[in-house]
Design a protein around this motif. Structure first.
Motif, PDB file in Angstrom:
ATOM      1  N   SER A   1       0.826  -1.204   0.000  1.00 54.11           N
ATOM      2  CA  SER A   1       0.000   0.000   0.000  1.00 54.11           C
ATOM      3  C   SER A   1       0.862   1.256   0.000  1.00 54.11           C
ATOM      4  O   SER A   1       0.603   2.204  -0.742  1.00 54.11           O
ATOM      5  CB  SER A   1      -0.926   0.006   1.223  1.00 54.11           C
ATOM      6  OG  SER A   1      -1.814  -1.094   1.188  1.00 54.11           O
TER       7      SER A   1
ATOM      8  N   LYS B   1       1.177   4.212  -2.972  1.00 54.78           N
ATOM      9  CA  LYS B   1       0.917   5.618  -2.646  1.00 54.78           C
ATOM     10  C   LYS B   1       2.144   6.503  -2.814  1.00 54.78           C
ATOM     11  O   LYS B   1       2.028   7.723  -2.781  1.00 54.78           O
ATOM     12  CB  LYS B   1       0.416   5.735  -1.199  1.00 54.78           C
ATOM     13  CG  LYS B   1      -0.967   5.179  -0.975  1.00 54.78           C
ATOM     14  CD  LYS B   1      -1.494   5.553   0.406  1.00 54.78           C
ATOM     15  CE  LYS B   1      -0.699   4.906   1.506  1.00 54.78           C
ATOM     16  NZ  LYS B   1      -1.234   5.242   2.849  1.00 54.78           N
TER      17      LYS B   1
ATOM     18  N   ALA C   1      -5.437   3.723  -1.385  1.00 59.40           N
ATOM     19  CA  ALA C   1      -4.060   3.729  -1.891  1.00 59.40           C
ATOM     20  C   ALA C   1      -4.046   3.835  -3.408  1.00 59.40           C
ATOM     21  O   ALA C   1      -3.207   4.530  -3.993  1.00 59.40           O
ATOM     22  CB  ALA C   1      -3.323   2.477  -1.432  1.00 59.40           C
TER      23      ALA C   1
END
Length: 311
Positions: A146, A150, A243
């Protein structure tokens, strides 16, 4: 011990493949095979590669393909890899002496790890830039995946990672995308990997800003929608939608920057609107606001010129 399958996708790389292969020669004791995927080249690359590999005693195997796609070419080789570890590098990048052995030593020190991430040197238009060191990696697999999507942790380069063949399994690169296919592949691996990281640079990543920007300039809306559709499939490895939306904003901001620089203000504004509503860190929020202000000023300045032209 011949522990590593090296994967090199290549299209018309006759000018660079000899240097890339030569950079691997010092690792011959751990390389079990070099899988060069010749993706419909027309410049005699295969003949050059075979000649160089024979001189360097590298176990080269050429796999012909007609993918016209870096991800697809890598997938051809991943299906053929025979050795416990897989190392991918592009045909215009350089491996650094001792990098593979260092990655393998890190794997020995952390026997549960099945994905080893090293640092890399970034070379832009032939000039060396800063060393990119992996940072921010946590113990939990999904947290890493995640955070990677991001942009919260340092991105890896193809050529800075050693991954176990067992970890890769049936995971493959997305095909038909103009950009970011490697991010989606690494995110899938990270979602199930036991990660180790190493501060030593293991490769030189060659960057051409013009070529990188061109990927975002051609058919930007269609390419973005194709990429976003593939990005959203990462929900099947439990990466949260928040995300994925953050990643959409990062990529939209890159596209907006390219079109602003090239004078296509309408397309820049369209992608800035996408970036503006995406979840983002403070730094991205500021960049987004700054580009919106610059865009407004540039439009205001160009309006009188357009009126003069009309008169």
């Amino acid at each position: 011990m011949k522990a590593v399958s090296v994967v090199i996708p290549a299209y018309n790389a006759a000018a660079t493949i000899a240097t890339t292969l030569a950079s691997l020669a010092g690792e011959a004791e751990v390389i079990g095979e070099v899988l060069l995927v010749d993706d419909a080249s027309t410049d005699g690359m295969t003949a050059t590669a075979l000649q160089v590999a024979a001189r360097l005693s590298l176990p080269l195997r050429v796999l012909p393909a007609n993918c016209r796609d870096a991800g697809g070419a890598r997938n051809v080789a991943l299906a053929e890899a025979l050795h416990p570890w897989v190392y991918l590098i592009d045909a215009d990048d350089l491996h650094l002496e001792g990098g593979l052995r260092a990655l393998l030593r890190q794997a020995e020190r952390q026997p549960k790890a099945d994905m080893i991430v090293g640092a890399y040197r970034r070379r832009v238009s032939g000039e060396d830039r800063q060393i990119k060191v992996p940072n921010g990696y946590q113990a939990a697999c999904l947290a890493n995946a995640s955070a990677y999507v991001k942009g919260d942790i340092r991105s890896v380069a193809v050529g800075s990672v050693l991954a176990s063949r067992r970890l890769i399994g049936e995971t493959r690169f997305p095909v038909g995308l103009a950009y970011d296919e490697d991010t989606l592949f690494w995110a899938r691996l990270m979602s199930k990997a036991s990660l180790a990281m190493m501060p030593q640079p293991v490769m030189v990543y060659e960057v051409s800003p013009a070529r990188s920007d061109d990927r975002f300039a051609i058919n930007p809306v269609r390419r973005f929608l194709e990429w976003r559709r593939e990005l959203r499939t990462l929900t099947d490895c439990s990466i949260p939608v928040s995300a994925l939306k953050a990643r959409e904003g990062l990529v939209a901001l890159k596209i907006a920057r390219v079109h602003y620089a090239r004078g296509d203000l309408d397309t820049a504004a369209r992608f800035l609107a996408v970036a503006a509503v995406a979840p983002k860190r403070r730094s991205e929020a500021w960049r987004c606001l700054r580009y919106r202000l610059k865009l407004a000023v540039r439009r205001r300045l160009s309006a009188p010129l357009q009126m003069q032209g009309a008169l």
